[in-house]
Motif scaffolding. Structure first.
Motif, PDB file in Angstrom:
ATOM      1  N   ARG A  40     -41.962  62.415 -71.412  1.00 29.82           N
ATOM      2  CA  ARG A  40     -40.796  63.203 -70.970  1.00 29.82           C
ATOM      3  C   ARG A  40     -41.185  64.463 -70.214  1.00 29.82           C
ATOM      4  NH1 ARG A  40     -37.016  62.931 -76.323  1.00 29.82           N
ATOM      5  NH2 ARG A  40     -36.654  60.701 -76.255  1.00 29.82           N
ATOM      6  N   ARG A  41     -42.396  64.884 -70.333  1.00 29.62           N
ATOM      7  CA  ARG A  41     -42.817  66.133 -69.670  1.00 29.62           C
ATOM      8  C   ARG A  41     -42.765  66.042 -68.205  1.00 29.62           C
ATOM      9  NH1 ARG A  41     -48.018  68.339 -72.970  1.00 29.62           N
ATOM     10  NH2 ARG A  41     -47.070  68.333 -74.963  1.00 29.62           N
ATOM     11  N   ALA A  58     -46.150  57.007 -81.535  1.00 29.69           N
ATOM     12  CA  ALA A  58     -45.118  56.623 -80.569  1.00 29.69           C
ATOM     13  C   ALA A  58     -44.272  57.835 -80.190  1.00 29.69           C
ATOM     14  CB  ALA A  58     -44.245  55.512 -81.143  1.00 29.69           C
ATOM     15  N   GLY A  59     -43.954  58.663 -81.171  1.00 31.54           N
ATOM     16  CA  GLY A  59     -43.202  59.890 -80.897  1.00 31.54           C
ATOM     17  C   GLY A  59     -43.974  60.830 -79.996  1.00 31.54           C
ATOM     18  N   ASP A  60     -45.268  60.963 -80.250  1.00 24.84           N
ATOM     19  CA  ASP A  60     -46.120  61.801 -79.392  1.00 24.84           C
ATOM     20  C   ASP A  60     -46.133  61.265 -77.965  1.00 24.84           C
ATOM     21  OD1 ASP A  60     -46.772  63.484 -81.470  1.00 24.84           O
ATOM     22  OD2 ASP A  60     -48.796  62.662 -81.754  1.00 24.84           O
ATOM     23  N   ALA A  61     -46.268  59.949 -77.818  1.00 25.81           N
ATOM     24  CA  ALA A  61     -46.316  59.336 -76.488  1.00 25.81           C
ATOM     25  C   ALA A  61     -44.997  59.559 -75.751  1.00 25.81           C
ATOM     26  CB  ALA A  61     -46.618  57.847 -76.607  1.00 25.81           C
ATOM     27  N   GLU A  62     -43.890  59.436 -76.474  1.00 23.25           N
ATOM     28  CA  GLU A  62     -42.577  59.646 -75.854  1.00 23.25           C
ATOM     29  C   GLU A  62     -42.410  61.095 -75.414  1.00 23.25           C
ATOM     30  OE1 GLU A  62     -38.874  58.910 -74.317  1.00 23.25           O
ATOM     31  OE2 GLU A  62     -40.441  57.497 -74.910  1.00 23.25           O
ATOM     32  N   ARG A  63     -42.812  62.048 -76.234  1.00 24.79           N
ATOM     33  CA  ARG A  63     -42.712  63.465 -75.850  1.00 24.79           C
ATOM     34  C   ARG A  63     -43.597  63.755 -74.630  1.00 24.79           C
ATOM     35  NH1 ARG A  63     -42.156  63.635 -81.311  1.00 24.79           N
ATOM     36  NH2 ARG A  63     -44.365  63.830 -81.752  1.00 24.79           N
ATOM     37  N   TYR A  64     -44.768  63.152 -74.592  1.00 19.84           N
ATOM     38  CA  TYR A  64     -45.668  63.347 -73.456  1.00 19.84           C
ATOM     39  C   TYR A  64     -45.060  62.760 -72.191  1.00 19.84           C
ATOM     40  CZ  TYR A  64     -49.870  63.255 -70.604  1.00 19.84           C
ATOM     41  OH  TYR A  64     -50.765  63.428 -69.600  1.00 19.84           O
TER      42      TYR A  64
END
Length: 102
Positions: free
Chosen positions: A101-102, A93-99
């Motif tokens: 935000r790009r 979920a953290g990875d998806a959120e960082r992606y």
């Protein structure tokens, strides 16, 4: 560190690398699922795991944890290797959120 501890550390390191090789072999498999290369790597993983125990789950790629490969390999060896799937889901979920935000 004595020679035996050095050897065990080298085997543990090799196991971690083999799990990474297995994840890449899965990604390259013709059907995207499994290949003879995957079978070969699993046998090497099993051989070394019998010597030094399981690689910690957090040293293995999430794909192999989420699809149960890591768990299956250890179950076939009769070795307990629990995985914290909640932690993996949080990480994803953290990875998806960082992606996003790009």
């Amino acid at each position: 560190m004595n020679e035996l501890e050095t050897l065990r550390a080298a085997v543990r390191n090799e196991l971690e690398l083999l799990w990474g090789d297995l994840e890449r072999a899965r990604e390259r498999a013709l059907n995207g699922e499994w290949s003879m290369q995957c079978d070969f790597l699993v046998e090497r993983i099993k051989d070394l795991t019998r010597l030094v125990g399981p690689t910690p789950w957090d040293c293995v790629g999430p794909l192999l944890l989420e699809d149960g490969t890591y768990q299956r390999v250890h179950a076939e060896l009769g070795i307990e290797a629990p995985v914290d799937m909640v932690a993996i889901a949080r990480h994803r979920a953290g990875d998806a959120e960082r992606y996003r935000r790009r």
